[in-house]
Motif scaffolding. Sequence first.
Motif, PDB file in Angstrom:
ATOM      1  N   ASN A  59       0.814  -1.215   0.000  1.00 58.73           N
ATOM      2  CA  ASN A  59       0.000   0.000   0.000  1.00 58.73           C
ATOM      3  C   ASN A  59       0.845   1.261   0.000  1.00 58.73           C
ATOM      4  OD1 ASN A  59      -0.320   1.614   2.505  1.00 58.73           O
ATOM      5  ND2 ASN A  59      -0.686  -0.411   3.397  1.00 58.73           N
ATOM      6  N   GLN A  77       6.903  -3.678  -2.751  1.00 59.15           N
ATOM      7  CA  GLN A  77       7.048  -4.685  -1.700  1.00 59.15           C
ATOM      8  C   GLN A  77       6.971  -6.033  -2.353  1.00 59.15           C
ATOM      9  OE1 GLN A  77       4.057  -4.300   1.314  1.00 59.15           O
ATOM     10  NE2 GLN A  77       5.565  -3.544   2.744  1.00 59.15           N
ATOM     11  N   GLY A  78       7.415  -7.059  -1.642  1.00 60.76           N
ATOM     12  CA  GLY A  78       7.239  -8.408  -2.153  1.00 60.76           C
ATOM     13  C   GLY A  78       8.294  -8.785  -3.165  1.00 60.76           C
ATOM     14  N   ILE A 117      16.220 -14.594   8.029  1.00 59.80           N
ATOM     15  CA  ILE A 117      15.699 -14.011   6.794  1.00 59.80           C
ATOM     16  C   ILE A 117      14.188 -13.902   6.924  1.00 59.80           C
ATOM     17  CG2 ILE A 117      15.378 -14.373   4.318  1.00 59.80           C
ATOM     18  CD1 ILE A 117      18.223 -14.123   4.599  1.00 59.80           C
ATOM     19  N   PRO A 118      13.525 -12.802   6.558  1.00 64.46           N
ATOM     20  CA  PRO A 118      14.109 -11.579   6.003  1.00 64.46           C
ATOM     21  C   PRO A 118      15.003 -10.794   6.989  1.00 64.46           C
ATOM     22  CG  PRO A 118      11.687 -11.390   6.265  1.00 64.46           C
ATOM     23  CD  PRO A 118      12.063 -12.752   6.658  1.00 64.46           C
ATOM     24  N   HIS A 119      15.838  -9.956   6.394  1.00 68.27           N
ATOM     25  CA  HIS A 119      16.554  -8.933   7.156  1.00 68.27           C
ATOM     26  C   HIS A 119      15.472  -7.927   7.529  1.00 68.27           C
ATOM     27  CE1 HIS A 119      19.251  -5.116   6.834  1.00 68.27           C
ATOM     28  NE2 HIS A 119      19.244  -5.550   8.076  1.00 68.27           N
ATOM     29  N   MET A 120      15.025  -7.984   8.780  1.00 67.81           N
ATOM     30  CA  MET A 120      13.882  -7.186   9.183  1.00 67.81           C
ATOM     31  C   MET A 120      14.200  -6.384  10.435  1.00 67.81           C
ATOM     32  SD  MET A 120      10.069  -8.466  10.314  1.00 67.81           S
ATOM     33  CE  MET A 120       9.550  -9.199   8.781  1.00 67.81           C
ATOM     34  N   TYR A 139      14.473   1.512   8.592  1.00 69.72           N
ATOM     35  CA  TYR A 139      13.721   0.262   8.696  1.00 69.72           C
ATOM     36  C   TYR A 139      13.823  -0.561   7.409  1.00 69.72           C
ATOM     37  CZ  TYR A 139      10.137  -3.103   9.826  1.00 69.72           C
ATOM     38  OH  TYR A 139       9.474  -4.280  10.071  1.00 69.72           O
ATOM     39  N   VAL A 182      13.100  -4.378   5.384  1.00 68.57           N
ATOM     40  CA  VAL A 182      12.453  -5.699   5.304  1.00 68.57           C
ATOM     41  C   VAL A 182      12.752  -6.260   3.926  1.00 68.57           C
ATOM     42  CG1 VAL A 182      10.357  -7.051   5.580  1.00 68.57           C
ATOM     43  CG2 VAL A 182      10.394  -4.722   6.417  1.00 68.57           C
ATOM     44  N   GLU A 225       9.625   5.695   4.343  1.00 70.04           N
ATOM     45  CA  GLU A 225       8.273   6.056   4.819  1.00 70.04           C
ATOM     46  C   GLU A 225       7.927   5.381   6.132  1.00 70.04           C
ATOM     47  OE1 GLU A 225       9.034   3.840   2.612  1.00 70.04           O
ATOM     48  OE2 GLU A 225       7.513   2.270   2.420  1.00 70.04           O
ATOM     49  N   LYS A 226       8.766   4.410   6.554  1.00 67.25           N
ATOM     50  CA  LYS A 226       8.538   3.733   7.837  1.00 67.25           C
ATOM     51  C   LYS A 226       9.646   4.049   8.818  1.00 67.25           C
ATOM     52  CE  LYS A 226       4.875   1.880   6.747  1.00 67.25           C
ATOM     53  NZ  LYS A 226       3.699   2.363   7.486  1.00 67.25           N
TER      54      LYS A 226
END
Lengths: 250, 211
Positions: B15, B54-55, B124-127, B152, B154, B194-195
């Motif tokens: 989104n 994303q994804g 994993i993921p590198h989050m 941040y 992900v 944005e995060k």
Amino acid sequence: MLKVRIIPCLDIIKNKVVKGVKFKNIKTLGDPVLFAKKYSDSGADEICMLDITASHEKRKTFLKTVEAIAKVIDIPLTVGGGVSQLNDITTLLNAGADKISINTAAVLNPNLIKKASIKHGSQCIVVAIDGKRHNKKMIVTIKGGREKTDKTLINWAKKMQAFGAGELLVTSMDTDGVQKGFDKEMLKLINKEVTIPVIASGGVGKLRHFIEGYETNSSGLLAASVFHTSKYSITKVKNYLKRNKIPVRL
Amino acid sequence: MKKKVIGLIDSDSGNIGSIKKAILKSIVRKPYKLKIIRTKKDFINVDKIILPGQGAFATLINSLKKKKLYNELLKSITDLSLPYLGICVGMQILASYGHENKKIRGMNIIKGDIVKFSKKKLTIPHMGWNSISIKKENKVFKKKDLHLKDFYFVHSYYFKGVKKEDVTATTNYSINYPSIISKNNIYGVQFHPEKSHKIGFKIINNFILKS
């Protein structure tokens, strides 16, 4: 260097933050938007919010709360509670959630996790696991710990990883709400067996509990009461961890 | 004075709410306006382009192609040299190839490959929040603002084999890899500004005002 994430969790009923001990004796604490904004501004690394009634008729109110929170924070938002189908995930993502936490529905319908991670990407699918000791085994419970399942904790965690979960939110029902510290044994075990990130949940009451949580190799540490009651601020926790040589974002 | 148009591509991959919020905050009382790009003709009159993603690599490329945005985007940022900011997979598709499941061609604007972190037992993921180290600053990414700050992240795939001159910043996660890349009018960040609270906003703001 990757920092450990400090994650305040808001349990929500009817647009109010609440806290109960082991999901009983529920007390109302205040406006979730104000809590979320305060945490985001004071250095929380992520915010988690859960619809703990998850009743159908109150869902619209909850969605409005999600939207209102997403508007005032600029850090990741994980949302859970009452997610039972793909459509619920889409609705919450559109309301501004970054990650969706799925618990009971994953147990009842594991394929939901497969479908959700294919549709939206593993990065936004969190599987919440409520673990508990039963007959010397660690098992998975659902419905807020009220119902036992036939699944053992580690097998379930591995299965959810294989199904595409991007993260696990692990709450020990044996330590949750009593502020005596994380379930180190359970968290260490699970972190040894999976390669996706684990958020440790359940039991924080003292500052040193955060260090103990970090030592289980969990990548996020979730707490509720100690933050909501202002016993500790996010800054205080992070400064304390930093003094103890644990990597945090300040 | 004519307002400059910031085009935000809605690729249906994740989104765009948070990035939209950041752009609107950045352009308050400034000679800019925001336009959401959903069709090919939305590219008309756009001055700068932001693509969050994303994804998966293939999902984003296929989604852009299906919506007939891919060629227009490529033309806008290569032939027309419009400033571009790619976020996460929006950065990764600048690569020559992506290696998620199978090998897929990217826009081939920044030479390199998108590959999976390969260290054994690595989470994993590198989050989470990780720091960046500025290697070569430019007008959008200033060392004094950003060096060693946390953002941040992900992701499970990273940009491998990028030429040194295109690497603006690196991040360490089992290896040092490029977390910001820049080449002329093209910018990409692996993390999510944005995060990333105030410091993330600074990046979006700098791209809008200074690119």
